[in-house]
Design a protein around this motif. Structure first.
Motif, short mmCIF file in Angstrom:
data_model
loop_
_atom_site.label_atom_id
_atom_site.label_comp_id
_atom_site.label_asym_id
_atom_site.label_seq_id
_atom_site.Cartn_x
_atom_site.Cartn_y
_atom_site.Cartn_z
N ASN A 151 0.81 -1.23 0.00
CA ASN A 151 0.00 0.00 0.00
C ASN A 151 0.84 1.27 0.00
OD1 ASN A 151 1.02 -0.21 2.54
ND2 ASN A 151 -0.96 -0.50 3.57
N SER A 152 2.11 1.17 -0.35
CA SER A 152 2.96 2.36 -0.41
C SER A 152 3.97 2.18 -1.55
CB SER A 152 3.71 2.57 0.91
OG SER A 152 4.66 1.54 1.12
N ASN A 153 4.44 3.32 -2.05
CA ASN A 153 5.42 3.26 -3.14
C ASN A 153 6.70 2.56 -2.69
OD1 ASN A 153 3.76 4.55 -4.97
ND2 ASN A 153 4.50 6.60 -4.42
N GLY A 154 7.08 2.76 -1.43
CA GLY A 154 8.28 2.11 -0.93
C GLY A 154 8.16 0.60 -0.93
N GLU A 155 6.99 0.09 -0.55
CA GLU A 155 6.77 -1.36 -0.53
C GLU A 155 6.73 -1.91 -1.95
OE1 GLU A 155 6.38 -5.17 0.79
OE2 GLU A 155 6.96 -3.35 1.89
N ILE A 156 6.11 -1.16 -2.86
CA ILE A 156 6.09 -1.59 -4.27
C ILE A 156 7.50 -1.67 -4.82
CG2 ILE A 156 5.36 -0.94 -6.59
CD1 ILE A 156 2.88 0.34 -5.34
N ASP A 157 8.30 -0.63 -4.54
CA ASP A 157 9.68 -0.62 -5.02
C ASP A 157 10.49 -1.77 -4.42
OD1 ASP A 157 9.14 1.59 -6.53
OD2 ASP A 157 9.95 3.03 -5.08
N ARG A 158 10.21 -2.10 -3.16
CA ARG A 158 10.95 -3.18 -2.52
C ARG A 158 10.66 -4.53 -3.20
NH1 ARG A 158 11.05 -6.32 2.62
NH2 ARG A 158 8.81 -6.00 2.91
N ARG A 159 9.40 -4.76 -3.53
CA ARG A 159 9.05 -6.02 -4.19
C ARG A 159 9.54 -6.05 -5.63
NH1 ARG A 159 2.98 -7.45 -1.75
NH2 ARG A 159 3.44 -6.71 0.37
N MET A 160 9.44 -4.91 -6.30
CA MET A 160 9.98 -4.84 -7.67
C MET A 160 11.49 -5.08 -7.66
SD MET A 160 7.64 -4.17 -10.04
CE MET A 160 8.43 -3.22 -11.33
N GLY A 161 12.16 -4.54 -6.65
CA GLY A 161 13.60 -4.75 -6.54
C GLY A 161 13.94 -6.21 -6.34
N LEU A 162 13.14 -6.91 -5.54
CA LEU A 162 13.37 -8.34 -5.32
C LEU A 162 13.24 -9.11 -6.63
CD1 LEU A 162 13.71 -10.83 -3.45
CD2 LEU A 162 11.21 -10.81 -3.18
N LEU A 163 12.21 -8.80 -7.41
CA LEU A 163 12.01 -9.48 -8.69
C LEU A 163 13.13 -9.15 -9.68
CD1 LEU A 163 8.15 -9.01 -9.18
CD2 LEU A 163 9.36 -11.02 -8.31
N ARG A 164 13.55 -7.89 -9.68
CA ARG A 164 14.63 -7.48 -10.57
C ARG A 164 15.94 -8.19 -10.23
NH1 ARG A 164 14.33 -2.55 -9.59
NH2 ARG A 164 15.96 -2.45 -8.00
N ASP A 165 16.27 -8.24 -8.94
CA ASP A 165 17.51 -8.90 -8.53
C ASP A 165 17.46 -10.40 -8.82
OD1 ASP A 165 18.40 -6.47 -7.65
OD2 ASP A 165 17.94 -6.84 -5.53
N PHE A 166 16.31 -10.99 -8.62
CA PHE A 166 16.16 -12.43 -8.89
C PHE A 166 16.36 -12.70 -10.38
CE2 PHE A 166 13.27 -15.80 -10.35
CZ PHE A 166 13.81 -16.89 -9.69
N SER A 167 15.71 -11.91 -11.23
CA SER A 167 15.86 -12.09 -12.68
C SER A 167 17.32 -11.92 -13.10
CB SER A 167 14.97 -11.11 -13.44
OG SER A 167 13.61 -11.33 -13.17
#
Length: 201
Positions: A151-167
């Protein structure tokens, strides 16, 4: 994500093709959790396809390697026994065939080394285990993050970062294996041209 290319003898092998790009321009960020779940599924599927490709390739390389090793041992043993039979007074076989059999055994070993079948088998095993470990880590980390809504931009960025690093880490495994494969390919680099990017990988 896989690109099906029929090989000689049927669809036994498939190239690990380039995955479709993620077009986020049409993503519905009003449903943040659904969009993130969709991205997670795409990234996870990409990694699973890569893992499964290496697993299939591993089985093929394993069977080929074991067949060549068995043939080498069998032919080598026969090549040693033939002259011994002659020495023992059994003249049913020309002893010169022993040299032929030993040469065939050496040929099996040379084929394995020239095409890097056994080494490719071991690399496939490492790739399967590495990608599988990454998938397990991602699933656990994502399950932990998803207990609450993004529910926040910071949380969205954190999850997107996890997916980016994994890829990125999955692609590192694929690129490393691709480069090793291209380096060991028994064809001059200038003859391979643009095919050195196996992306296969």
């Amino acid at each position: 994500m896989t690109e099906h290319r029929l090989s000689i003898g049927g669809d036994r092998l498939q190239d690990l093709g380039v995955p479709p790009s993620l077009d986020l321009r049409s993503a519905d960020w009003s449903s943040t959790d659904e969009t993130l779940a969709w991205l997670f599924q795409r990234v996870e599927t990409y990694a699973m396809d890569a893992r499964d490709w290496y697993s299939r390739d591993r089985r093929i390389k394993q069977r080929t390697s074991l067949a060549l090793t068995a043939a080498m041992l069998f032919l080598g043993l026969l090549g040693i026994l033939v002259p011994l039979m002659t020495t023992a007074g059994i003249d049913a076989v020309d002893p010169s065939w022993g040299y032929v059999l030993l040469a065939c055994a050496a040929g099996c070993s040379a084929v394995d080394r020239f095409f890097g079948i056994s080494t490719a088998w071991r690399r496939d095993i490492r790739s399967v285990h590495a990608i599988n470990a990454m998938i397990c880590d991602l699933q656990l980390e994502w399950a932990s993050m998803s207990r609450a809504s993004a529910n926040s931009n910071g949380e969205i960025d954190r999850r997107m970062g996890l997916l980016r690093d994994f890829s990125y880490r999955v692609n590192e495994v694929i690129i490393r294996e691709t480069n090793t494969w291209a380096t060991n390919l028994p064809i001059p680099a200038e003859a391979r041209g643009g095919r050195s990017d196996r992306r296969h990988t």
